[in-house]
Design an enzyme around this catalytic site. Sequence first.
Site, PDB file in Angstrom:
ATOM      1  N   TYR A  92       0.756  -1.282   0.151  1.00 17.25           N
ATOM      2  CA  TYR A  92      -0.095   0.187  -0.181  1.00 17.25           C
ATOM      3  C   TYR A  92       0.719   1.244   0.111  1.00 17.25           C
ATOM      4  O   TYR A  92       1.907   1.119  -0.730  1.00 17.25           O
ATOM      5  CB  TYR A  92      -1.006   0.002   1.124  1.00 17.25           C
ATOM      6  CG  TYR A  92      -2.279   0.911   1.064  1.00 17.25           C
ATOM      7  CD1 TYR A  92      -2.886   1.070  -0.074  1.00 17.25           C
ATOM      8  CD2 TYR A  92      -2.426   1.902   2.321  1.00 17.25           C
ATOM      9  CE1 TYR A  92      -3.916   1.779  -0.138  1.00 17.25           C
ATOM     10  CE2 TYR A  92      -3.607   2.600   2.036  1.00 17.25           C
ATOM     11  CZ  TYR A  92      -4.362   2.555   0.619  1.00 17.25           C
ATOM     12  OH  TYR A  92      -5.366   3.435   0.618  1.00 17.25           O
ATOM     13  N   LYS A 147     -19.087 -18.381 -13.596  1.00 17.32           N
ATOM     14  CA  LYS A 147     -18.355 -18.157 -14.577  1.00 17.32           C
ATOM     15  C   LYS A 147     -16.945 -17.779 -14.208  1.00 17.32           C
ATOM     16  O   LYS A 147     -15.883 -18.167 -14.717  1.00 17.32           O
ATOM     17  CB  LYS A 147     -18.937 -17.206 -15.621  1.00 17.32           C
ATOM     18  CG  LYS A 147     -20.196 -17.920 -16.547  1.00 17.32           C
ATOM     19  CD  LYS A 147     -20.418 -16.747 -17.679  1.00 17.32           C
ATOM     20  CE  LYS A 147     -21.616 -17.378 -18.427  1.00 17.32           C
ATOM     21  NZ  LYS A 147     -20.976 -18.074 -19.334  1.00 17.32           N
TER      22      LYS A 147
END
Length: 455
Positions: A92, A147
């Site tokens: 970060y 999916k």
Amino acid sequence: MRADTQEAAVSLLDFLEPGWGVSVLPWHVAGQQRLLVQVDGEDALRRVRQAAGRRRRVIGWVDRLWMVSAGGRVQVRPRLPVRSAEDLALVYTPGVGRLAAAIAARPAAAVEVTGRPNRVAVVSDGTAVLGLGDVGPLAALPVMEGKAALFAQLADIDAVPICLDAGDPDKVVAAVRTLAPTFGGINLADIAAPACFDIERRLQDVLDIPVFHDDQHGTAVVVLAGLRNALRVVGKQLETARIVVMGAGAAGTAVARLLLRAGASDVTVWARQGVLGPHLDELPAHKVWLAEHTNPRRIRSGLAHALVGADAVVGVSRGGLLSSQMVAEMALRPVVFALANPEPEIRPEMLAGLDPVIATGRCDYPNHISNALVFPGVFRGALNARAPRITTAMLLAAADVLAGLVGKELLGPRRLLPDVLDPQVVPTVAAAVAAVEASRHHAAEHAGDEGWIDE
């Protein structure tokens, strides 16, 4: 269930109807048996629950689908662990600030230091979900999650399900354009025709990443591959076979178009308006194209007449539309692809004695025609090659190698295509797709033009 043996346990399930499967699961509690009961729908499941509740020897039951779906089908986990302040600075701030500044100065750097090149958006507006129709974006979410799970499992692609409460094609296009910087590809799914054609075309025009409507092109590729092999089994060829396509929605349109591009010369399409041809007026644009380019015999009557003497029928319409009599009027050893879900155009057991080669869109029958054989490998290949779009040449190549994965020694009436989980499928399809892109790119460079070559 409280029973000493498997046979005793099964005998207690005398309320089960014929066709419901029962198998034994591992269980090590004395005097008890654990069974898996497979039923064919919600009504059947409700009857099993009620009957089981009336049997004192039934200890309890669990809905396995509901249980394994708890929490969804996909999750996000960091690639690098964060265990210290130094790790945090890299994962970060301040590390990401340096990367952001680098990408702002040189956008191509995003390929090197972000997950975008391996990330696909799985996008739906919920207007054509499986066989359920327009059930909305929230109901489409488990399908898109499924999916995404297959992308991750089969092709090592980070896929994100996105279900849009859009309302019209303009809003879908605008939303996907806005999200596009996050992704290396867009997989459209469960979007109703004719809006799906417009959405895909417009996104292809404005984005520099592959946009692929799976219900169109994934279905078309797997049908072409399966049909080639089915015709081989019965001693016929795609180029000379008479083929009838039932349905002119997203899947039917794409199937017919790809069959023609693959060399089929006698394709007839039946839709709600009847057999499509120049004799019909006031058709939607996609059906006008089909009317002009199919039906070389100029058939004007209904489906039954179109099927007389046909070598193959591909059903991408709705359940129950085919009868055994219609199939009996087809050519000897007909090929029947009854792909409507969840109820096929005709069930295989209704064709006993007609010697057909039959496939369905269901995994509980032989010859499961699933677009899961296609989209993971196609996107893997396109992402590997950093292709700006997926072309017809890629689809044809994918269909050819997919059909070739079933060798002559295995090919037969009950074995037309490899299994979805066959580890050869994704790398083979991906390599074929990437090779087409490499050839296109080489041709563009050789011509001194790095722009897109229209195919």
